[in-house]
Structure formats: structure tokens, C-alpha cells
Design a protein around this motif. Structure first.
Motif, short mmCIF file in Angstrom:
data_model
loop_
_atom_site.label_atom_id
_atom_site.label_comp_id
_atom_site.label_asym_id
_atom_site.label_seq_id
_atom_site.Cartn_x
_atom_site.Cartn_y
_atom_site.Cartn_z
N GLU A 164 0.83 -1.19 0.00
CA GLU A 164 0.00 0.00 0.00
C GLU A 164 0.87 1.25 0.00
OE1 GLU A 164 -3.72 1.96 2.53
OE2 GLU A 164 -2.88 0.00 3.07
N GLN A 206 -7.23 -4.31 -7.30
CA GLN A 206 -6.58 -3.40 -6.36
C GLN A 206 -7.40 -2.12 -6.15
OE1 GLN A 206 -2.75 -2.79 -8.14
NE2 GLN A 206 -1.87 -4.66 -7.27
N ALA A 207 -7.41 -1.66 -4.90
CA ALA A 207 -8.04 -0.38 -4.59
C ALA A 207 -7.03 0.74 -4.82
CB ALA A 207 -8.52 -0.38 -3.14
N LYS A 208 -7.50 1.97 -4.74
CA LYS A 208 -6.62 3.12 -4.90
C LYS A 208 -5.50 3.07 -3.86
CE LYS A 208 -6.77 8.18 -5.07
NZ LYS A 208 -7.66 9.38 -4.94
N GLU A 210 -3.15 0.83 -3.71
CA GLU A 210 -2.59 -0.52 -3.59
C GLU A 210 -1.75 -0.84 -4.82
OE1 GLU A 210 -6.05 -2.69 -0.87
OE2 GLU A 210 -5.96 -3.05 -3.05
#
Length: 242
Positions: A164, A206-208, A210
């Protein structure tokens, strides 16, 4: 430019007053011999490559891993006549070679896409981003690294580790969209970034903020660029660490 053709040899300038012609544009190049920086060639009428940028020790160190004939190679689009100078171009006898672009500072999405489109027409393209403390891309990248087993996932036979981005901005979110292969350099380490082009199944989930990295040795990275041509690398880089 660090090296140019002069008297049949591609090399940096050696003494003040030397001059030669740029093989890209035909303009005059003159020797610049600074007291504390690397000797280089300067165009009389401004650099013919609009993508050029000032270079420091990081650029010079990586270019020094490759034979001079494979560094600062001019490439021209046969249709548009557009010309640019690849940091490194290692050809392959069987076809497409590898273009390596060394990036120390942020660039726009438009320029990144333009470079990838240009250099990928006939070759594979690699980016190597400077993630060290002296880089404008990231001053504290090491704080994001976490290679614990809980973060490991296998993609295409290689171990990636989910991580992250803790710092301001979402720099790697932009680079994950690259159509080229993206590598990150931090100190003596090289990491391969999972991108939508090469690891879509991983990036899509993936999220923002990541991202995911695979670890490489410097030797593995240099071999990926140079292929099986031992003459592409300098003795120092061949004998370099793990």
C-alpha cells in the motif's frame, strides 16, 4: 548527451574544444567538461529530442552497465519522421529488441503514453523508475515495502507481494496503467511492478493506493534488458552483485 560519434568512436568528450555532429539531427555538438559533473555533449541549437531531461549520477550509473553503442540510441519513425533518443536499446538477432527508459522525475500521462507508443512500435519497452531518496518520484518509498508471506500471491509463475502506498499522491496508480514493463529501483534492489498490461488479473482487484511488486536481482534485470548478448553489458555490470 553523454556519448556521441567522433572520429569513428562513440564516446564522451575528452578535452575542451572538441566538436562533432549529432547523428540524429546533424546539428553541431560541442564538448562540455564541467569541474564536478560528467563530461557531455551539448547541441548548439538545443537538444533535438524534446523528451530529453537533465541527467545525474543515477542515470549515469545505469547507463554505465551497458556498452556505449547501446546507449543513447537515436530512433526514427519511418512514417512520421519523428526522432527520439532511447536511453538504452539492446537489439535482438531474432527480431524486436528492448528499449530501456530511465526515469528520475515525474512526467505527464500524455508523455508517458507517447513514449510507450513510439518505443513499442518495433521493440519491447521497459521503464526503470528511480525510487531512491534523491528522486523526485518518491523520497520515502522504502516505508511502503512489505514482503511478508501474508502479502504474497503468485501470478504467471512469479511471486508478487501486495503493498500500500502510504505517501501523498497516487504516483504508482498512474504507472499501473502503463502498456510497457515497469521496474522500480531502490538502492541495490530492483522490483517489477504489476501493471494492467502484464498482470491484469492482479491489478483489476486493487483499490486506490494498492500495488504489487515482484523482487528481482540486478543481474536478472540486466539479463532481461540485454538478453543473451554478453557484449551488451560492461565487465562491471556482468560482475555486479546478485
Amino acid at each position: 548527451m553523454i556519448s556521441a560519434m567522433i572520429e569513428g568512436e562513440k564516446r564522451p568528450p575528452q578535452v575542451k574544444g572538441e566538436q562533432t555532429k549529432c547523428v540524429g539531427c546533424g546539428g553541431t555538438l560541442r564538448a562540455v567538461i564541467p569541474q564536478f559533473k560528467a563530461a557531455h555533449w551539448r547541441h548548439d541549437s538545443g537538444d533535438c529530442d524534446p523528451w530529453s531531461e537533465p541527467e545525474g549520477e543515477w542515470h549515469l550509473g545505469w547507463k554505465g552497465c551497458f556498452s556505449p553503442r547501446y546507449c543513447e540510441v537515436f530512433m526514427r519513425d519511418p512514417e512520421t519522421k519523428e526522432i527520439h533518443r532511447a536511453d538504452v536499446l539492446c537489439p535482438r538477432p531474432e527480431g524486436a529488441g528492448v528499449v530501456l527508459e530511465l526515469q528520475h522525475s515525474p512526467i505527464s500521462e500524455e508523455e508517458r503514453s507517447s513514449r510507450e507508443a513510439f518505443y513499442s512500435k518495433e521493440n519491447r519497452m521497459f521503464w526503470l523508475l528511480n525510487m531512491g531518496r534523491t528522486s523526485a518520484l518518491s523520497f520515502n518509498f522504502a516505508s511502503c515495502l512489505n514482503f511478508s508471506e501474508d502479502n504474497r500471491v503468485e501470478v504467471g509463475g512469479r511471486d508478487f507481494y501486495r503493498m500500500e502506498w502510504f505517501m501523498r499522491g497516487t504516483m504508482l496508480d498512474k504507472w499501473k496503467q502503463s502498456r510497457a514493463h515497469v521496474f522500480l529501483n531502490h538502492g541495490r534492489f530492483v522490483f517489477y511492478l504489476a501493471t494492467r498490461a502484464a498482470c491484469r488479473s492482479l491489478v483489476d482487484g486493487q483499490a486506490k493506493g494498492e500495488f504489487a511488486l515482484a523482487r528481482l536481482t540486478v543481474r536478472e534485470f540486466l539479463k532481461a534488458v540485454a538478453g543473451d548478448d554478453p557484449s551488451a553489458l560492461t565487465i562491471r555490470s556482468v560482475e555486479g552483485g546478485g
